[in-house]
Design an enzyme around this catalytic site. Structure first.
Site, PDB file in Angstrom:
ATOM      1  N   MET A 193       0.832  -1.200   0.000  1.00 49.05           N
ATOM      2  CA  MET A 193       0.000   0.000   0.000  1.00 49.05           C
ATOM      3  C   MET A 193       0.870   1.254   0.000  1.00 49.05           C
ATOM      4  SD  MET A 193      -3.021   1.150  -0.104  1.00 49.05           S
ATOM      5  CE  MET A 193      -4.278   0.019   0.492  1.00 49.05           C
ATOM      6  N   ARG A 227       0.532   4.092  -2.569  1.00 46.07           N
ATOM      7  CA  ARG A 227       0.221   5.481  -2.214  1.00 46.07           C
ATOM      8  C   ARG A 227       1.191   6.456  -2.883  1.00 46.07           C
ATOM      9  NH1 ARG A 227      -1.998   4.628   4.069  1.00 46.07           N
ATOM     10  NH2 ARG A 227      -4.038   3.922   3.321  1.00 46.07           N
ATOM     11  N   HIS A 285      -9.094   7.329  -3.418  1.00 44.94           N
ATOM     12  CA  HIS A 285      -8.707   5.906  -3.350  1.00 44.94           C
ATOM     13  C   HIS A 285      -7.352   5.693  -2.664  1.00 44.94           C
ATOM     14  CE1 HIS A 285      -6.523   5.644  -7.533  1.00 44.94           C
ATOM     15  NE2 HIS A 285      -6.217   6.751  -6.912  1.00 44.94           N
ATOM     16  N   GLU A 286      -7.106   4.457  -2.308  1.00 41.04           N
ATOM     17  CA  GLU A 286      -5.882   4.076  -1.567  1.00 41.04           C
ATOM     18  C   GLU A 286      -5.747   4.847  -0.261  1.00 41.04           C
ATOM     19  OE1 GLU A 286      -4.679   1.551  -2.766  1.00 41.04           O
ATOM     20  OE2 GLU A 286      -4.904   1.603  -4.935  1.00 41.04           O
ATOM     21  N   GLY A 287      -6.866   5.083   0.403  1.00 42.12           N
ATOM     22  CA  GLY A 287      -6.851   5.838   1.657  1.00 42.12           C
ATOM     23  C   GLY A 287      -7.205   7.279   1.384  1.00 42.12           C
TER      24      GLY A 287
END
Lengths: 597, 597
Positions: free
Chosen positions: A300, A304, A447-449
Site C-alpha cells: 500500500m 500510495r 482511493h488508496e486511503g
C-alpha cells in the site's frame, strides 16, 4: 519529440542534477545500468506514451467500458497500447533480471511511469495495478511467481487488488469476505468486493486477484485478515489455464473520471461457476494466516506513492497544456492604458494568468519532485548496507508516504482546476483536455486511503511512532537543507530562514498537540495538520530544487528559482492559519452536534 | 415536503428574521404583498422544482442536446418543466403587475429561483436567461415590450445574451460583429457569437437574442458597441411570427457540466436565410448607438448576482445530500480505542467528516445569505425615496457584486468538492448527484466575467471609484454590525473584535496598494485581493447571522452559531497570508518571464 505530457528537461534536472540517480549505479543491484540505459528507458516510455496512450485518452473517456453479451467491452486501442507497454518490458521495470525484469531503480521507473499517467491514466491503470500485484507476490508469495507473476510481467495476465467491500471502504477492519480452508492447502472464498479496478475484462488470458478475506475462527478487526491469490481462471502447475473460477462481475461503477479503467463490483463464490465441482472461489494463501493486512500495507505504501505520481503527472500535463494555450491565445492587453485599437496580446502576459501558471508549475513540479524523492528513498532502502540504515530510511519513508499520496492529490487537482480557468470557456469544454484531467485526478484524494485517512495516518501514527523517530528522521533531512541554504547565503539563505521558522513551528505545534493529553482534540484537525505539514514539506522540496538550480543561468534554471520563490511567497505562508488553529486545540468540530446541521 | 434541495427553515430565517423582508411590503411597490404571498410563491417554487425540475437533472446530464435533422433536440422533460414554471407566472416574478408580472421583491424572487437551480440548473438556465433578457428590455427597450417581452413572460418566447465571440471572450472591446443601418431604423447584423446558452432549440415559438455589435464608423474599443434585439423569427407589429431571420447554428459546445443547457456558436448574417429578400440578420437598436455595453452591464450586475445564486444553490444541495449520506452511512468507529467487534457508526460522528460538513454549511449558507443580502439592496435601491439614497445603495451594490459573483462560485464549488469527498468512492460515481453538482458549478467562476475579471473589477474599479465611496459605503455597514456585536458583548463581541481587526487591515492594505503609485504592482495580485476581500465580507455576513440567531435556543439556531464560529475560526484567518502578500506589493508574477515557464 515535442511533448505536452511532461518536460524532459525537468526530468533530467530532477533525476541527475538534483537526485544524482547515477550514483545508484555504483551499487551491485544497478551496476548493469548507466545514465544511457536510464535515458533509453525514459525516451522509449515517452515515445510509447505519446504514440499508443495519449491518442485514445479522450476516446476512452467518451466510450466507457460496457457489459455486452456477458463480457466487458473496451475500445480496442487499450489492448494495443498495453501490448506496446509489455513489449518494451515495462511491467518488469523494477523486477530483478533473473525474473525477466529490467532491474531499474524505483526512481527511474517512476519517472518512466509518469509519462503513461500523463498520457492516459485510465489505460495506464491496467498495467500499474498488475505491477503492484506482481511486486507483492515477488516479495511475499515466491511460490506463485512462476504461475502468476511471470505471465503478468509478460503482459499475458493482469492483476487487481481486492480490498474494499460495499460496507467496508475506509474501514478494512469490517470486511466480511470469508475464506474456508479446503484441507488441501487451498481455500474457497465467499463475499463481495467493491471498487475493483480492472476487475473484469478481456485484455489478457487471465486476471489475478489479490483478495483480503477472513479465515473463520480468526480474531475480529484488522488482525484477522488474510491475503489470497484468486485467479479468474485456475492455472495448473504447468501454467496451462484450467477451469473458470467462481468470481463473477456483479456490476460496473460509472465514474466522474478515470472512465477508461473498468471499475467493478465482484462476487466471489456466488456459485455461478463451480470449479472442482463446487461453488466458492478457489484461492491460495499469501504469507501467514491473519497477516494479510500488513502484507497489503507493505504494498500500500508503494501504491500510495504511485497515487501521488498519477496526480503529479496529471497536474503536470494540465500545466503544460494551459501554458501552451496561454502563449497562443490573444485576449485583451495586459498593459494598463493600452490602445484598444492595438492588436490583442497573448494571455500569458496578464499577471493573473502568470499567477495561475506559476501556481501550476509549483504544484506539478513540486509534486513530481516529492514523488521522485520518495522513490529514491525506496531505492536507498533496498540497497542499504546495514539494518540500521534500512530502518532509518524506512522511518523517513513512513512519514513522507501520506504526504507523497495526499499533497499531489490535493494540489495537482488544484493545478488542473487552474488549467481549466486559464482556458476559460474552452477549458470547460470536452474539446480540450484539461477538464478530463480534472475529472480523472479527482479520484486521487479518495482511493488508496482518503485524504482524511492520510491525515489520521500522519498525525495519529507516523508522527508519534517510536517516540517520534520518523519526525526526527525528517527533521534531520530538512535541517541539512537549511544548513546548505544558510551556507549559500543570499536569497537561498533568506528562503531557508523563512522555511526554518515555519518548520520549527510545525515541530512545536506537533509536540503541543500531544502534550495536551487530549487525544480526541489532538486528532480532531488531522486533515488541517496534513495540509500544513504537506505544504511545509513541499516548501523544503522547493528549497532543495532552488539550491540545485542555483548556478544555472538559462531560462530553465531561472524558471526553477522563480517557481521556488512563488511557492515560498504565496504558498508557504498559508500554513500560518492552520498552525494557529492546531495550536489552539480547537474543538469546533467535536462540539458540533449532529442535530445542529 | 421533505427536500434535499434547500433548507426551508434557513430561507425563513434569512428572509424574515435576518433581512426583515416583510418591511418591504410597507412600500407602495410591494404593498399588495405580505408574508403569506411570499410564502405561497416559495412553497410553489419548491414544489415545482421538486416535481418538474429535479427528476430529470441526471437524465439531462446524460443526454446532452443533439443536433438532429437541422434541429436541436432536448429531452422532453425540459419543455414540460418550463411549461410548469411559466404557468406559475414565475418568468414575471419581479415584473410589474401591469405587464402581467407578480411584482415581487428581488430578494423573494431570488429565494424562489434558488429552488430551481438547486433542482436542475441546466433546465433552469433557459427561463433565467429569458428573464434577464426581458428585464433589460423592460428597462431600456420599452418599444419592444409588446412584441418581445410579453411572449417571453408568457413562456412562449425564450431569450439569450450574445456577447462573446470566438476571438473576444473576456475582452469585449474586441468584438467585431457588424450592424449595418438599413435606413428604415433597422439594422443587418453580420458576425459570429460564441458560448451562447439557449442559442438554438425548439422549446418555444421564438428566440429573442440580445446582441452586442458595432455600427460602422463608431469608436474602437468598448465605446463603439451597440445593443440589438435580433429575433430568430421576425415578429410583426401584430405579434404574428414572420420570416426566419438570418441567425444560424454553427455548432454545439460539449461541456464538463451544465450539459442540459444547449450552448452554441451562432452565425449572424451568413446568408442561410434571407429575411426581406437579403442576407443579414435583421436587428433593432436598444438604447442609443454606441451605448450598448453600459446597458448590458446594467443587466450584467444582475446576471452576476444570479451566478452567485446558482453557485450557492448547487453548494447548498450538495451539502444537504452529503449530510444525508453521512447520517446514514456506517463506517468505522469515531471513538479512539473502540471495540472492533462493535457495530460501525455513521460517518457524521467522525471529526473530519464534521469538518467537511461544517465547511459546506458555512460556504453554502454564507453564500446564499450574501446573495439574498445583495438582492435586498436591489430592492432598497428600486424603492429608494431620494436620489442620494439610491446612489449610496448603488455604490454598495457596485462593490458587493464582484464578491456576490465570485465568492459563491469559488467556495460553493469547494463545497461540492467536499460533498464528493464525504461520499468517498460513491461520491465519485454518477449514481450519486454530487459529482454532477461539481461539474455544473465549475462553470460559475468562468462565465459572466471570470474570477480574474472580478478581481480587476473589484480592485481596479469598484474599490477606488469616486474617491473610495463604495469602500466607505461598505465600511459603514460593516462597522454598524461590529458596533452591534460589541453592544451584545460575550461571544458576539469577541467574534466582532476579530473581524474588526481583519477588516481594518483590509482597509489599510487597500490604501497602501494605491499609495505606492505603482499601479501595475497594485493590480498584479487582484485575484488574491478578491479572495481576501470576499472571505472578510462573508465573515461579516456570518457575524450578521450570528447576531440574528443569538437568541434562538433550538438546534437550528445552535447550528447557525456553530457555523459562524467555524467560519471565524477556520476561514477568516486564511486572509492573513494574502494580506501580507498584498501589503508587500509582491512582483513575483510581474517578474516572471514567459520563457522561464
Amino acid at each position: 519529440m515535442r511533448t505536452l505530457l511532461l518536460n524532459p528537461r525537468d526530468l533530467e534536472f530532477l533525476l541527475y542534477r538534483w537526485l544524482d540517480v547515477e550514483a545508484l549505479t555504483k551499487h551491485p543491484r544497478f551496476t548493469e545500468h548507466s545514465r544511457e540505459t536510464f535515458d533509453a528507458v525514459l525516451a522509449l516510455s515517452a515515445e510509447i506514451a505519446e504514440t499508443h496512450f495519449a491518442p485514445h485518452n479522450k476516446k476512452a473517456d467518451a466510450n466507457e467500458p460496457r457489459f455486452v453479451d456477458g463480457k466487458v467491452e473496451l475500445i480496442p486501442e487499450v489492448a494495443t497500447a498495453l501490448r506496446a507497454f509489455a513489449a518494451a518490458g515495462l511491467p518488469g521495470a523494477t523486477v530483478a533480471t533473473e525474473l525477466g525484469g529490467i532491474q531499474l531503480p524505483a526512481v527511474v521507473a517512476q519517472a518512466s511511469f509518469a509519462w503513461f499517467h500523463a498520457a492516459n491514466t485510465g489505460t495506464a491503470a491496467y498495467p500499474f495495478l498488475t505491477i503492484a500485484n506482481a511486486n507483492l507476490l515477488i516479495a511475499h508469495g515466491e511460490q506463485y511467481v512462476e504461475r502468476f507473476v511471470r505471465p503478468m510481467l509478460e503482459g499475458r495476465f493482469f492483476g487487481t487488488m481486492c480490498l474494499s467491500e460495499p460496507q467496508a471502504g475506509s474501514s478494512l477492519a469490517d470486511i466480511t469476505t470469508r475464506a474456508e480452508p479446503q484441507g488441501d492447502g487451498s481455500y474457497r472464498l465467499f463475499g463481495t468486493k467493491m471498487w475493483i479496478s480492472g476487475g473484469d475484462h478481456e485484455l489478457g488470458e487471465n486476471i489475478v486477484h489479490l483478495v483480503l478475506a477472513r479465515i473463520p475462527g480468526g480474531p475480529a478487526g484488522t488482525r484477522g485478515i488474510s491475503l489470497f491469490v484468486v485467479p479468474r481462471f485456475l492455472v495448473g502447475e504447468d501454467g496451462v489455464l484450467g477451469e473458470r473460477n467462481d468470481v463473477t462481475l456483479a456490476g460496473l461503477n460509472h465514474k466522474m473520471g478515470f472512465r477508461g479503467t473498468v471499475n467493478t463490483l465482484l462476487n466471489f463464490g456466488e456459485g455461478t461457476h463451480t470449479p472442482g465441482g463446487a461453488p466458492g472461489a478457489i484461492g491460495y494463501l499469501v504469507g501467514a494466516e491473519h497477516r494479510g493486512l500488513s502484507l497489503m500495507f507493505h504494498m500500500m505504501n508503494e501504491a500510495r506513492i504511485g497515487v501521488g505520481l498519477v496526480a503529479a503527472a496529471l497536474g503536470y500535463t494540465g500545466y503544460l497544456k494551459s501554458l501552451e494555450y496561454a502563449r497562443g491565445r490573444p485576449q485583451g492587453r495586459a498593459k494598463v492604458g493600452a490602445d484598444p485599437a492595438s492588436p490583442q496580446r497573448p494571455i500569458v502576459e496578464h499577471a493573473d494568468v502568470r499567477r495561475m501558471l506559476l501556481a501550476q508549475k509549483s504544484y506539478a513540479e513540486g509534486a513530481l519532485a516529492l514523488v521522485l524523492y520518495s522513490a529514491r528513498l525506496v531505492d536507498e532502502q533496498r540497497i542499504a548496507e546495514t539494518e540500521d540504515e534500512r530502518r532509518r530510511l524506512g522511518l523517513l519513508l513512513d512519514i513522507l508516504t501520506p504526504i507523497a499520496k495526499s499533497w499531489p492529490s490535493q494540489w495537482c487537482l488544484t493545478a488542473n482546476d487552474l488549467a481549466i480557468q486559464v482556458l476559460g470557456g474552452y477549458g470547460y469544454t470536452r474539446e480540450y483536455d484539461v477538464e478530463q484531467h480534472y475529472r480523472d485526478n479527482r479520484l486521487n484524494p479518495i482511493h488508496e486511503g482518503t485524504h482524511g485517512i492520510q491525515g489520521l495516518d500522519l498525525l495519529g501514527r507516523k508522527v508519534t511512532q517510536q517516540g517520534g523517530a520518523s519526525l526526527l528522521a525528517l527533521d534531520a533531512r530538512i535541517r541539512a537543507t537549511l544548513d546548505a541554504a544558510a551556507a549559500a547565503g543570499g536569497e537561498a539563505g533568506a528562503l531557508g530562514a523563512g522555511l526554518g521558522t515555519v518548520w520549527q513551528r510545525v515541530v512545536e505545534v506537533t509536540a503541543g498537540l500531544f502534550a495536551s493529553g487530549d487525544i480526541e482534540a489532538a486528532l480532531a484537525n488531522s486533515s488541517v495538520y496534513l495540509e500544513v505539514f504537506g505544504h511545509t514539506v513541499v516548501a523544503w522540496i522547493w528549497l532543495e530544487q532552488y539550491l540545485a538550480a542555483a548556478e544555472g543561468e538559462d531560462a530553465f534554471h531561472e524558471g526553477k528559482r522563480q517557481a521556488a520563490r512563488y511557492f515560498h511567497r504565496y504558498e508557504l505562508p498559508r500554513t500560518g492559519a492552520g498552525l494557529e488553529l492546531l495550536a489552539s486545540l480547537d474543538r469546533t468540530t467535536l462540539d458540533m452536534r449532529e442535530e445542529w446541521f
